[in-house]
Write a protein that holds these residues in place. Structure first.
Motif, PDB file in Angstrom:
ATOM      1  N   ALA A  75      14.759   0.470 -11.299  1.00  0.00           N
ATOM      2  CA  ALA A  75      15.337   1.496 -10.427  1.00  0.00           C
ATOM      3  C   ALA A  75      14.314   1.971  -9.392  1.00  0.00           C
ATOM      4  CB  ALA A  75      15.839   2.669 -11.269  1.00  0.00           C
ATOM      5  N   THR A  76      13.074   2.129  -9.822  1.00  0.00           N
ATOM      6  CA  THR A  76      12.015   2.548  -8.903  1.00  0.00           C
ATOM      7  C   THR A  76      11.822   1.507  -7.809  1.00  0.00           C
ATOM      8  OG1 THR A  76      10.893   3.778 -10.662  1.00  0.00           O
ATOM      9  CG2 THR A  76       9.565   3.158  -8.748  1.00  0.00           C
ATOM     10  N   GLY A  77      11.765   0.246  -8.209  1.00  0.00           N
ATOM     11  CA  GLY A  77      11.599  -0.827  -7.232  1.00  0.00           C
ATOM     12  C   GLY A  77      12.771  -0.916  -6.277  1.00  0.00           C
ATOM     13  N   LEU A  78      13.995  -0.829  -6.812  1.00  0.00           N
ATOM     14  CA  LEU A  78      15.184  -0.916  -5.963  1.00  0.00           C
ATOM     15  C   LEU A  78      15.281   0.257  -4.992  1.00  0.00           C
ATOM     16  CD1 LEU A  78      17.877  -2.279  -8.421  1.00  0.00           C
ATOM     17  CD2 LEU A  78      16.959  -3.410  -6.378  1.00  0.00           C
ATOM     18  N   HIS A 125       0.829  -1.210   0.000  1.00  0.00           N
ATOM     19  CA  HIS A 125       0.000   0.000   0.000  1.00  0.00           C
ATOM     20  C   HIS A 125       0.865   1.263   0.000  1.00  0.00           C
ATOM     21  CE1 HIS A 125      -3.857  -1.980   0.340  1.00  0.00           C
ATOM     22  NE2 HIS A 125      -3.417  -2.691   1.362  1.00  0.00           N
ATOM     23  N   ALA A 126       1.961   1.229   0.764  1.00  0.00           N
ATOM     24  CA  ALA A 126       2.847   2.397   0.822  1.00  0.00           C
ATOM     25  C   ALA A 126       3.497   2.648  -0.544  1.00  0.00           C
ATOM     26  CB  ALA A 126       3.912   2.198   1.904  1.00  0.00           C
ATOM     27  N   PHE A 127       3.952   1.573  -1.193  1.00  0.00           N
ATOM     28  CA  PHE A 127       4.554   1.708  -2.525  1.00  0.00           C
ATOM     29  C   PHE A 127       3.520   2.236  -3.517  1.00  0.00           C
ATOM     30  CE2 PHE A 127       5.729  -0.013  -6.709  1.00  0.00           C
ATOM     31  CZ  PHE A 127       7.021   0.493  -6.829  1.00  0.00           C
ATOM     32  N   ALA A 128       2.321   1.681  -3.468  1.00  0.00           N
ATOM     33  CA  ALA A 128       1.262   2.117  -4.383  1.00  0.00           C
ATOM     34  C   ALA A 128       0.938   3.593  -4.173  1.00  0.00           C
ATOM     35  CB  ALA A 128       0.013   1.255  -4.189  1.00  0.00           C
ATOM     36  N   ALA A 129       0.821   4.013  -2.925  1.00  0.00           N
ATOM     37  CA  ALA A 129       0.486   5.406  -2.638  1.00  0.00           C
ATOM     38  C   ALA A 129       1.599   6.343  -3.110  1.00  0.00           C
ATOM     39  CB  ALA A 129       0.240   5.586  -1.138  1.00  0.00           C
ATOM     40  N   PHE A 151      12.488  -0.819  -2.375  1.00  0.00           N
ATOM     41  CA  PHE A 151      12.596  -2.121  -1.714  1.00  0.00           C
ATOM     42  C   PHE A 151      14.036  -2.602  -1.506  1.00  0.00           C
ATOM     43  CE2 PHE A 151       8.456  -2.311  -3.933  1.00  0.00           C
ATOM     44  CZ  PHE A 151       7.634  -2.595  -2.849  1.00  0.00           C
ATOM     45  N   GLY A 152      15.017  -1.863  -2.031  1.00  0.00           N
ATOM     46  CA  GLY A 152      16.394  -2.336  -2.022  1.00  0.00           C
ATOM     47  C   GLY A 152      16.935  -2.697  -0.651  1.00  0.00           C
TER      48      GLY A 152
END
Length: 172
Positions: free
Chosen positions: A122-125, A41-45, A128-129
């Protein structure tokens, strides 16, 4: 007091003096699932994504990481969406730069795979990295044999959860 085994509420918690390892494992999985949902939810927001978008990103990442990239139809089936719903999700993710459609099948150029873009990775890392680094540090504490057992267990649990969710989604 004699207790019957079964699905009674009194059997939910371990008896005093009973080993708590099974409870501890299930409780840890429950907490992991809850926190995973919060993280999603935090990533989505943060990135103005819908829940289906994040589920699609996870499915695309998992498939690509396993060497079996998804087609649009496979993603649709995994997410339980209509063809139109899947197209909307894919269009949003592509417009945001997270994924791309690729005609990279070795023998059939009609097949379109869904692939992460460099920007998407890059956005994911960036988000979540550090969690991935923590996971690797934890995994490094176990021997190859222990990792085999853990892998077998966690895969069976993930498959069990997946099948249970599918059964709920099929209910009228």
């Amino acid at each position: 007091m004699t207790r019957r085994r079964g699905k009674l509420a009194v059997d939910f918690y371990p008896e005093p003096g009973e080993p708590r390892i099974r409870w501890s494992i299930i409780d840890a999985l429950r907490r992991y699932g809850t926190d995973s949902a919060r993280l999603s939810h935090a990533f989505a927001a943060l990135h103005q994504l819908q829940a289906a978008d994040v589920r699609a990103l996870v499915a695309i990442m998992s498939a690509e990481g396993n060497g079996t990239p998804l087609t649009t139809g496979q993603l649709r089936d995994q997410l339980g969406l209509s063809a139109g719903g899947a197209s909307l999700v894919i269009d949003r993710l592509q417009a945001a730069g997270h994924i791309r459609r690729a005609r990279d099948h070795p023998t059939d150029n009609r097949v379109v795979h869904l692939r992460y873009t460099e920007q998407g990775m890059a956005t994911g890392l960036a988000f979540f990295g550090s969690l991935g680094d923590q996971a690797n540090a934890i995994l490094n504490q176990f021997s190859p044999g222990e990792l085999q057992v853990i892998g077998k267990f966690i895969t069976a649990m993930a498959d069990s959860m997946h099948h249970y969710v599918q059964s709920l989604e099929r209910r009228p």
